[in-house]
Design an enzyme around this catalytic site. Structure first.
Site, mmCIF file in Angstrom:
data_model
loop_
_atom_site.group_PDB
_atom_site.id
_atom_site.type_symbol
_atom_site.label_atom_id
_atom_site.label_comp_id
_atom_site.label_asym_id
_atom_site.label_seq_id
_atom_site.Cartn_x
_atom_site.Cartn_y
_atom_site.Cartn_z
ATOM 1 N N GLU A 1 10.541 -1.168 7.185
ATOM 2 C CA GLU A 1 11.584 -0.382 7.842
ATOM 3 C C GLU A 1 12.612 -0.006 6.771
ATOM 4 O O GLU A 1 13.378 -0.850 6.299
ATOM 5 C CB GLU A 1 12.233 -1.208 8.959
ATOM 6 C CG GLU A 1 13.590 -0.735 9.445
ATOM 7 C CD GLU A 1 13.604 0.681 9.983
ATOM 8 O OE1 GLU A 1 14.256 1.530 9.334
ATOM 9 O OE2 GLU A 1 12.991 0.937 11.031
ATOM 10 N N LEU B 1 10.448 7.021 18.240
ATOM 11 C CA LEU B 1 10.908 6.804 19.621
ATOM 12 C C LEU B 1 9.812 6.148 20.462
ATOM 13 O O LEU B 1 9.976 5.053 20.976
ATOM 14 C CB LEU B 1 11.348 8.132 20.238
ATOM 15 C CG LEU B 1 12.247 8.018 21.455
ATOM 16 C CD1 LEU B 1 13.603 7.430 21.087
ATOM 17 C CD2 LEU B 1 12.450 9.385 22.112
ATOM 18 N N HIS B 2 8.701 6.865 20.655
ATOM 19 C CA HIS B 2 7.485 6.339 21.283
ATOM 20 C C HIS B 2 7.582 6.054 22.785
ATOM 21 O O HIS B 2 6.568 5.761 23.416
ATOM 22 C CB HIS B 2 6.977 5.090 20.552
ATOM 23 C CG HIS B 2 6.879 5.267 19.077
ATOM 24 N ND1 HIS B 2 6.276 6.359 18.497
ATOM 25 C CD2 HIS B 2 7.340 4.509 18.052
ATOM 26 C CE1 HIS B 2 6.351 6.258 17.184
ATOM 27 N NE2 HIS B 2 6.994 5.154 16.879
ATOM 28 N N CYS C 1 6.729 -3.859 15.845
ATOM 29 C CA CYS C 1 6.212 -2.862 16.785
ATOM 30 C C CYS C 1 4.747 -3.186 17.059
ATOM 31 O O CYS C 1 3.964 -3.393 16.123
ATOM 32 C CB CYS C 1 6.356 -1.459 16.202
ATOM 33 S SG CYS C 1 8.075 -0.977 15.883
ATOM 34 N N GLU D 1 0.846 -1.188 0.000
ATOM 35 C CA GLU D 1 0.000 0.000 0.000
ATOM 36 C C GLU D 1 0.886 1.245 0.000
ATOM 37 O O GLU D 1 1.981 1.247 0.555
ATOM 38 C CB GLU D 1 -0.932 0.001 1.211
ATOM 39 C CG GLU D 1 -1.985 -1.093 1.129
ATOM 40 C CD GLU D 1 -2.947 -1.089 2.303
ATOM 41 O OE1 GLU D 1 -4.082 -1.578 2.128
ATOM 42 O OE2 GLU D 1 -2.571 -0.624 3.405
ATOM 43 N N CYS E 1 -1.093 6.838 9.700
ATOM 44 C CA CYS E 1 0.154 6.300 10.237
ATOM 45 C C CYS E 1 -0.083 5.025 11.038
ATOM 46 O O CYS E 1 -0.904 4.987 11.950
ATOM 47 C CB CYS E 1 0.808 7.359 11.129
ATOM 48 S SG CYS E 1 2.372 6.849 11.850
ATOM 49 N N ASN F 1 -3.583 5.751 15.719
ATOM 50 C CA ASN F 1 -4.657 5.363 14.802
ATOM 51 C C ASN F 1 -4.960 3.888 15.046
ATOM 52 O O ASN F 1 -4.137 3.022 14.774
ATOM 53 C CB ASN F 1 -4.205 5.572 13.355
ATOM 54 C CG ASN F 1 -3.880 7.022 13.071
ATOM 55 O OD1 ASN F 1 -4.738 7.894 13.175
ATOM 56 N ND2 ASN F 1 -2.630 7.298 12.723
ATOM 57 N N CYS G 1 1.750 -1.194 15.324
ATOM 58 C CA CYS G 1 1.765 -0.976 13.876
ATOM 59 C C CYS G 1 1.145 -2.159 13.143
ATOM 60 O O CYS G 1 1.577 -3.305 13.308
ATOM 61 C CB CYS G 1 3.202 -0.762 13.404
ATOM 62 S SG CYS G 1 3.342 -0.499 11.623
ATOM 63 N N CYS H 1 6.946 -6.093 7.367
ATOM 64 C CA CYS H 1 7.997 -5.489 8.193
ATOM 65 C C CYS H 1 8.425 -6.496 9.251
ATOM 66 O O CYS H 1 7.601 -7.247 9.781
ATOM 67 C CB CYS H 1 7.491 -4.212 8.859
ATOM 68 S SG CYS H 1 8.751 -3.336 9.821
ATOM 69 N N SER I 1 12.074 7.481 7.640
ATOM 70 C CA SER I 1 11.752 7.125 9.014
ATOM 71 C C SER I 1 12.410 5.803 9.392
ATOM 72 O O SER I 1 12.515 4.898 8.566
ATOM 73 C CB SER I 1 10.226 6.991 9.173
ATOM 74 O OG SER I 1 9.894 6.565 10.476
#
Length: 345
Positions: free
Chosen positions: A160, A215-216, A110, A85, A336, A294, A113, A106, A191
Site C-alpha cells: 500500500e 473502491l470495489h 484485502c 515482484e 492486478c 484475476n 489480493c 502488505c 494507488s
C-alpha cells in the site's frame, strides 16, 4: 542508483563535480547497467567503481515473459534477502508501463489480493522503489523492445503506497527530478486502498500525480467484508476526501473496481456505485476502471464477460466515464492482484 548515491560516489572517490552530471546522464538518460559502460571515465576508475559498487541496489533473480510478450514480471531480491515482484506491461503497442512495488508484502489484508495474504514484512526504501524503474529502463534498452521509452509508472505493485508515504514520496521526487529520471508527474499514478491522510498529503505535495482509489464496493457492509480498511475509512469519509482532493488538485480521480462473480458485479452493485460517484461534487472528474478479477488462491471468482459488460454499460448510461481494463500477464501471475513472490510460473 539515485541522485543521493551518485553524490556519495563523487564524494567517496573525490571526483570532480562534473562527474556527478555524467553519472546522472549515464544512468537516468542512457540507462547504463554497469560502470564499465562509462567510456568517458578513465579505465582504472571504471574498474574500481565496478569492483566496489553495483548500479542497482537490488538483484534480479528471474524475469518471466507472458506468452504474448506484452508483459514481463521480475523477481527481485533486496539486500537483506527479501524478495519483491515488479511488472512491465504494454497495454498498447509502443506504450510501456512499469508497475512497481512499495512494500515487501502488505498490511491491508484485502481478501481478493494475493499480496495481502503475505502480511507486511517491511517498507521499501526510496532507492529500492525507484530502482525498479531503472531496472525496467535497462531491460527495455537491452532487449530492444519496440521503443526505448518507458512511458508510465504506476505504484500498483506489492504493498500500500500510502502506508509508506515518506519513501514513496521521496521516490516520486526522484522520478520527476529534472536531474533524475525526468518522468512527468502526469505519467505517474499512485494507488491506495483508502489511507485518506496520505491522499491529502499527496494532493498538497504532488497535485499533478494521478490518484487511483481502490473502491470495489459502494456499500459499507460489503466493502468492509472484502477490504478491512473500510472499517477505519468508510465510504462517507472517502466521499469527503475525494471532494477535497478534487477541489485541491482539479484533477481526475481513477476509481478501481474489481469485479467478483456473485459478490459485487450485479446491476444492483453498479447502481450503488453510480449513486456513490454521482454524490460527489464533481462526478465528471472520475474515471472508473473495471477489473475482471484475476484469480489467485482465494475463494473469489472473476466476473463473467456478460456481467462485466452490463456493469460498464450501466455506468455509461448514467453519464459516467468507465472502461474495462485489459488484464495483462495472467499466465505469469503478473496481473492486478496476483503479485505474491512466486519463484516459478
Amino acid at each position: 542508483m539515485n541522485r543521493e548515491r551518485i553524490q556519495a560516489i563523487v564524494e567517496e572517490y573525490k571526483l570532480p563535480k562534473f562527474r556527478a552530471k555524467q553519472l546522472k546522464e549515464a544512468f537516468f538518460e542512457h540507462h547504463y547497467s554497469s560502470f564499465e559502460q562509462l567510456t568517458n571515465f578513465p579505465k582504472d576508475l571504471r574498474n574500481k567503481l565496478t569492483e566496489e559498487n553495483q548500479v542497482l541496489c537490488l538483484n534480479v533473480n528471474k524475469v518471466f515473459a507472458s506468452s504474448d510478450k506484452v508483459t514481463y514480471k521480475a523477481l527481485l531480491e533486496l539486500h537483506d534477502g527479501l524478495k519483491i515482484e515488479s511488472v512491465l506491461m504494454s497495454p498498447k503497442p509502443g506504450l510501456w508501463t512499469a508497475c512497481i512495488s512499495s512494500q515487501v508484502g502488505c498490511a491491508m489484508k484485502c481478501s481478493f489480493c494475493a499480496t495481502g495474504t503475505m502480511g507486511l514484512t517491511r517498507n521499501l526504501t526510496s532507492e529500492e522503489i525507484s530502482d525498479q524503474v531503472l531496472f525496467w529502463r535497462q531491460f527495455i534498452a537491452k532487449n530492444d523492445i519496440d521503443t526505448e521509452r518507458l512511458n508510465n509508472v504506476v505504484y500498483m505493485g506489492m504493498g500500500e503506497p500510502l502506508h509508506n508515504t515518506k519513501e514513496v514520496f521521496n521516490s516520486i521526487e526522484e522520478l520527476t527530478a529534472e536531474d533524475g529520471f525526468k518522468i512527468g508527474s502526469r505519467h505517474i499514478s499512485v494507488s491506495t486502498s483508502g489511507l485518506l491522510k496520505g491522499v491529502k498529503e499527496m494532493a498538497d505535495k504532488f497535485p499533478q500525480v494521478n490518484l487511483a482509489l481502490s473502491l470495489h464496493a459502494a456499500k459499507d457492509e460489503l466493502r468492509s467484508s472484502i477490504m478491512p480498511i473500510n472499517k477505519a475509512f468508510d465510504l462517507e469519509k472517502i466521499r469527503e476526501c475525494l471532494d477535497e482532493y478534487i477541489d485541491t488538485t482539479h484533477r481526475k480521480v481513477f476509481i478501481e473496481y474489481v469485479l467478483l462473480e456473485g459478490e459485487n458485479n450485479e446491476l444492483s452493485h453498479a447502481s450503488e456505485l453510480s449513486a456513490f460517484l454521482k454524490s460527489l461534487k464533481r462526478p465528471e472528474l472520475t474515471h472508473t476502471n473495471l477489473i475482471v478479477y484475476n484469480e489467485t488462491d482465494s475463494e473469489h471468482k472473476g466476473s463473467t464477460k456478460q456481467k462485466a459488460d452490463q456493469f460498464r454499460n450501466h455506468l455509461k448510461s448514467k453519464g459516467l466515464s468507465v472502461t474495462i481494463r485489459k488484464n495483462l500477464g495472467r499466465d505469469i501471475d503478473g496481473a492486478c492482484g496476483q503479485l505474491a513472490v512466486k519463484e516459478e510460473n
